[in-house]
Design a protein around this motif. Sequence first.
Motif, PDB file in Angstrom:
ATOM      1  N   GLN A   1     -34.298  -3.146 -10.876  1.00  0.00           N
ATOM      2  CA  GLN A   1     -33.868  -1.762 -10.693  1.00  0.00           C
ATOM      3  C   GLN A   1     -34.014  -0.972 -11.987  1.00  0.00           C
TER       4      GLN A   1
ATOM      5  N   ARG B   1     -41.673   4.607 -12.840  1.00  0.00           N
ATOM      6  CA  ARG B   1     -41.446   4.985 -11.445  1.00  0.00           C
ATOM      7  C   ARG B   1     -42.638   4.797 -10.532  1.00  0.00           C
TER       8      ARG B   1
ATOM      9  N   HIS C   1     -30.633  -8.995  -2.180  1.00  0.00           N
ATOM     10  CA  HIS C   1     -29.760  -8.170  -3.019  1.00  0.00           C
ATOM     11  C   HIS C   1     -30.285  -6.742  -3.143  1.00  0.00           C
ATOM     12  N   LEU C   2     -31.610  -6.575  -3.138  1.00  0.00           N
ATOM     13  CA  LEU C   2     -32.182  -5.226  -3.220  1.00  0.00           C
ATOM     14  C   LEU C   2     -31.960  -4.443  -1.932  1.00  0.00           C
ATOM     15  N   GLY C   3     -31.837  -5.150  -0.822  1.00  0.00           N
ATOM     16  CA  GLY C   3     -31.468  -4.513   0.441  1.00  0.00           C
ATOM     17  C   GLY C   3     -32.496  -3.561   1.016  1.00  0.00           C
ATOM     18  N   GLY C   4     -33.763  -3.714   0.636  1.00  0.00           N
ATOM     19  CA  GLY C   4     -34.807  -2.858   1.211  1.00  0.00           C
ATOM     20  C   GLY C   4     -34.835  -1.457   0.654  1.00  0.00           C
ATOM     21  N   ARG C   5     -34.061  -1.188  -0.403  1.00  0.00           N
ATOM     22  CA  ARG C   5     -33.994   0.174  -0.950  1.00  0.00           C
ATOM     23  C   ARG C   5     -35.058   0.454  -2.001  1.00  0.00           C
ATOM     24  N   TYR C   6     -35.814  -0.569  -2.373  1.00  0.00           N
ATOM     25  CA  TYR C   6     -36.802  -0.414  -3.441  1.00  0.00           C
ATOM     26  C   TYR C   6     -38.164  -0.938  -2.984  1.00  0.00           C
TER      27      TYR C   6
ATOM     28  N   THR D   1     -38.651  -9.032   5.437  1.00  0.00           N
ATOM     29  CA  THR D   1     -38.862  -7.631   5.770  1.00  0.00           C
ATOM     30  C   THR D   1     -40.350  -7.392   5.979  1.00  0.00           C
TER      31      THR D   1
END
Length: 260
Positions: free
Chosen positions: A122, A129, A151-156, A176
Amino acid sequence: MSGANLTLREEAYRLAEQLFGMEEAGTDFANQLLDVCAKARGKDFLVIHNPGGWGHARLNQCLEWERSIVNGIKTSIEGMGYNLLLTQYFRSGIGWREQMRDLKEQFHFFASKADVMAAWLQFIMARVRTIKVILVGVSQGAAFSSAVMRHLGGRYPVYSIELGFPFQYKSWRVITERTLAIEGNARTPDALVQGNLWVGARILMAAPFKWMWHRLRGRRVALAHCVTAPGHEYDWANPEIKGRIRDFLEANFGTRRQDR
């Protein structure tokens, strides 16, 4: 040192202190963060190899077929017209104390260690970016990569190539649309993936004797390299393995346009 670099350094050490307190491991963590951030600027991809076994083997110490996978992925991405930074993430250090810590983590699907790597990723993605991240893991390295994805939960925008995922972690696994899960080499069924307990027990019992056999002949071999299971081999020279990985890369990223 410029103001921007000084700020980055302060942020890296602040994160390290949050995760490790005043431990020496925090300094290593922060220094690696700064090194990767500096080298990743201007790159299209950050490819991170999570070593199998105890998670501390440098690439030149890994089994030949594991090295072939990492090098094959690197060559394929470059062949698609992109540039990249290849690095490794070591989830543990060397020595029996580190191995005992890692064994404890394994019983909890690497909960604490995966949280640390997720924070590491993160931090990098917030500061570089435009970069795309690909995790590459075999066996225990595949399990650790999956734990990080959880742990990243698909947000990145992190992708994971996982080969030979051990059966004992299946209930925790997260797959995923950004995950490539390869659980066989199309030649011999993988005993560690299928959960053949009898074969697994025989392999574990034989490993110390194999290790001693090599030592008596003057060969320095890691104990983890003596844990050899039928079918638990994923070589880049195997057309099935190479084809699936290349298809995954092409489907997600395509060939870079020459006018970019």
